[in-house]
Design an enzyme around this catalytic site. Structure first.
Site, PDB file in Angstrom:
ATOM      1  N   GLU A  39     -44.394-114.940 -54.926  1.00  0.00           N
ATOM      2  CA  GLU A  39     -43.398-113.983 -54.433  1.00  0.00           C
ATOM      3  C   GLU A  39     -42.356-114.673 -53.537  1.00  0.00           C
ATOM      4  O   GLU A  39     -41.176-114.373 -53.607  1.00  0.00           O
ATOM      5  CB  GLU A  39     -44.064-112.824 -53.684  1.00  0.00           C
ATOM      6  CG  GLU A  39     -44.656-111.757 -54.591  1.00  0.00           C
ATOM      7  CD  GLU A  39     -43.679-111.235 -55.638  1.00  0.00           C
ATOM      8  OE1 GLU A  39     -42.528-110.939 -55.301  1.00  0.00           O
ATOM      9  OE2 GLU A  39     -44.072-111.147 -56.827  1.00  0.00           O
ATOM     10  N   TYR A 122     -39.424-105.243 -49.894  1.00  0.00           N
ATOM     11  CA  TYR A 122     -39.650-105.615 -51.295  1.00  0.00           C
ATOM     12  C   TYR A 122     -40.950-106.424 -51.460  1.00  0.00           C
ATOM     13  O   TYR A 122     -41.851-106.025 -52.198  1.00  0.00           O
ATOM     14  CB  TYR A 122     -38.453-106.415 -51.858  1.00  0.00           C
ATOM     15  CG  TYR A 122     -38.854-107.061 -53.142  1.00  0.00           C
ATOM     16  CD1 TYR A 122     -38.986-106.298 -54.298  1.00  0.00           C
ATOM     17  CD2 TYR A 122     -39.221-108.414 -53.184  1.00  0.00           C
ATOM     18  CE1 TYR A 122     -39.447-106.866 -55.469  1.00  0.00           C
ATOM     19  CE2 TYR A 122     -39.681-108.983 -54.351  1.00  0.00           C
ATOM     20  CZ  TYR A 122     -39.788-108.210 -55.487  1.00  0.00           C
ATOM     21  OH  TYR A 122     -40.269-108.759 -56.632  1.00  0.00           O
ATOM     22  N   ASP A 140     -36.650-104.265 -56.701  1.00  0.00           N
ATOM     23  CA  ASP A 140     -35.749-105.428 -56.747  1.00  0.00           C
ATOM     24  C   ASP A 140     -34.541-105.083 -57.624  1.00  0.00           C
ATOM     25  O   ASP A 140     -34.402-103.942 -58.086  1.00  0.00           O
ATOM     26  CB  ASP A 140     -36.494-106.680 -57.258  1.00  0.00           C
ATOM     27  CG  ASP A 140     -36.820-106.599 -58.745  1.00  0.00           C
ATOM     28  OD1 ASP A 140     -36.724-105.495 -59.325  1.00  0.00           O
ATOM     29  OD2 ASP A 140     -37.161-107.640 -59.332  1.00  0.00           O
ATOM     30  N   CYS A 192     -33.962-104.543 -70.329  1.00  0.00           N
ATOM     31  CA  CYS A 192     -32.792-103.866 -69.742  1.00  0.00           C
ATOM     32  C   CYS A 192     -32.066-104.891 -68.861  1.00  0.00           C
ATOM     33  O   CYS A 192     -31.955-104.750 -67.646  1.00  0.00           O
ATOM     34  CB  CYS A 192     -33.244-102.645 -68.946  1.00  0.00           C
ATOM     35  SG  CYS A 192     -31.899-101.506 -68.614  1.00  0.00           S
ATOM     36  N   CYS A 199     -31.015-102.501 -76.166  1.00  0.00           N
ATOM     37  CA  CYS A 199     -31.320-101.082 -76.386  1.00  0.00           C
ATOM     38  C   CYS A 199     -31.998-100.845 -77.737  1.00  0.00           C
ATOM     39  O   CYS A 199     -32.843 -99.951 -77.867  1.00  0.00           O
ATOM     40  CB  CYS A 199     -30.045-100.245 -76.278  1.00  0.00           C
ATOM     41  SG  CYS A 199     -29.218-100.474 -74.700  1.00  0.00           S
ATOM     42  N   CYS A 202     -35.619-101.221 -77.310  1.00  0.00           N
ATOM     43  CA  CYS A 202     -36.156-100.626 -76.079  1.00  0.00           C
ATOM     44  C   CYS A 202     -37.026 -99.406 -76.341  1.00  0.00           C
ATOM     45  O   CYS A 202     -36.638 -98.493 -77.089  1.00  0.00           O
ATOM     46  CB  CYS A 202     -34.987-100.254 -75.160  1.00  0.00           C
ATOM     47  SG  CYS A 202     -35.520 -99.426 -73.666  1.00  0.00           S
ATOM     48  N   CYS A 208     -33.053 -92.482 -72.861  1.00  0.00           N
ATOM     49  CA  CYS A 208     -32.177 -93.152 -71.890  1.00  0.00           C
ATOM     50  C   CYS A 208     -30.779 -92.521 -71.876  1.00  0.00           C
ATOM     51  O   CYS A 208     -30.092 -92.458 -72.887  1.00  0.00           O
ATOM     52  CB  CYS A 208     -32.080 -94.634 -72.237  1.00  0.00           C
ATOM     53  SG  CYS A 208     -30.892 -95.502 -71.214  1.00  0.00           S
TER      54      CYS A 208
HETATM   55  S1  SF4 Z   1     -32.025 -98.004 -73.820  1.00  0.00           S
HETATM   56 FE1  SF4 Z   1     -31.562 -97.704 -71.682  1.00  0.00          FE
HETATM   57  S2  SF4 Z   1     -33.340 -98.467 -70.582  1.00  0.00           S
HETATM   58 FE2  SF4 Z   1     -33.419 -99.263 -72.666  1.00  0.00          FE
HETATM   59  S3  SF4 Z   1     -32.425-101.290 -72.559  1.00  0.00           S
HETATM   60 FE3  SF4 Z   1     -30.894 -99.774 -73.160  1.00  0.00          FE
HETATM   61  S4  SF4 Z   1     -29.954 -99.202 -71.222  1.00  0.00           S
HETATM   62 FE4  SF4 Z   1     -31.875-100.163 -70.711  1.00  0.00          FE
END
Ligand code: SF4
Length: 331
Positions: A39, A122, A140, A192, A199, A202, A208
């Site tokens: 850390e 943090y 963070d 992200c 995305c 994701c 999202c």
């Molecule tokens: S869908 Fe949303 S949470 Fe997923 S990577 Fe894209 S911006 Fe980030």
């Protein structure tokens, strides 16, 4: 936020997490030592830079107890090149305190953990989660970005503490709090990402708001680079030595060994000093424009000491090492 967010991120983490040397089994007796070390090292430093340093430390000092017996010059020498040397001093002081005052155990509340030098909200929350599996989130830059994008709300408009508190029931739905903290950070680092979020791959792309919205928020840009101009004056001896002092005025390496360094305010430099060269050096968000001067001399001011230009025993910050290299061309 609904409960699918943590379930999906945890499932993604289980399949995609990186194999990092400080991620040891939850029952490992080395868990606290490894997490404390990593850390501190990871503050403002990338994972790939940290790994070889982390490995070097754990090979040389196998336990928190043996690590805590180091002195400051030993840790600085081993830390040499990793930068932000105040971290090394704070890490050692924290390790000593944990061993002496807490029987090598991490306290189980944030207030007490924050008494460790260099530990703020943090790092304190990260340690609470990693060591005690406490339901908390270490916020963070990665975590802020993930939440901000998921909600399509500017980071500056989010009170993260409040957001986490309000959504506590949905965020901490499993007993895997330690993994969840790590998963969120890993997700921000790998999926992200600040630029070009992935995305398409994701697990949150169905819910999202950033992805769906025609008015996407702007993501916080990196801190602006500040240009500073310095004159550096090196006393040099014929014995291939350079004079350094820890009583310098610059903030970026306060109390570390440097030659005489002064902000460049005008161009008038005493003619005793000979110009050697101009070069650039970056430290944190500072871009330093440096004019390097030298003078052969046997006499040096009181607070200075001589160091061999071939010095490789004592700790010398990378910034100063670079000056050593420049001055060495005089011999
Ligand atoms: S869908 Fe949303 S949470 Fe997923 S990577 Fe894209 S911006 Fe980030």
């Amino acid at each position: 936020m609904n409960s699918t967010l943590s379930k999906k991120i945890l499932a993604w983490y289980d399949n995609s997490k990186r194999n990092l040397p400080w991620r040891v089994s939850k029952k490992s007796p080395k868990k606290l030592y490894y997490r404390l070390l990593s850390e501190f090292m990871l503050q403002q430093t990338q994972v790939k830079t940290v790994i070889p340093y982390f490995n070097k430390f754990i090979i040389k000092y196998e336990t928190l107890e043996s690590f805590s017996k180091m002195n400051e010059s030993q840790i600085l020498k081993l830390w040499e090149g990793l930068g932000y040397y105040r971290r090394a001093k704070n890490l050692l002081a924290s390790a000593k305190l944990l061993v002496k005052e807490y029987n090598s155990q991490l306290p189980n509340n944030l207030k007490e953990i924050k008494k460790l030098p260099g530990v703020g909200d943090y790092t304190g929350n990260a340690l609470l989660a990693f060591i005690h599996n406490f339901p908390t989130i270490a916020v963070d830059g990665n975590v802020k970005r993930v939440f901000a994008r998921y909600l399509n709300k500017k980071e500056s408009k989010i009170n993260f503490e409040k957001l986490i508190h309000i959504n506590k029931k949905n965020l901490f739905i499993t007993n895997r709090n330690s993994d969840f903290v790590e998963a969120l950070m890993e997700f921000g680092a790998l999926i992200c990402k600040p630029k070009d979020p992935k995305c398409g791959q994701c697990c949150l792309n169905k819910s999202c708001r950033y992805l769906k919205s025609p008015n996407k928020i702007e993501i916080n840009k990196r801190k602006k680079v500040k240009v500073m101009n310095y004159n550096i004056f090196c006393y040099v001896s014929k014995k291939k030595q350079i004079a350094l002092t820890t009583t310098n005025e610059v903030k970026f390496l306060k109390n570390f060994n440097l030659p005489l360094i002064k902000e460049m305010k005008n161009n008038s430099v005493d003619k005793d000093w000979k110009f050697l060269k101009n070069y650039k050096n970056s430290i944190s968000n500072l871009s330093l424009n440096i004019n390097l001067y030298y003078k052969f001399s046997n006499k040096i001011p009181k607070s200075f000491n001589w160091y061999s230009l071939n010095n490789n025993k004592e700790f010398i910050p990378s910034f100063t090492k670079r000056i050593f290299n420049q001055v060495s061309i005089l011999f």
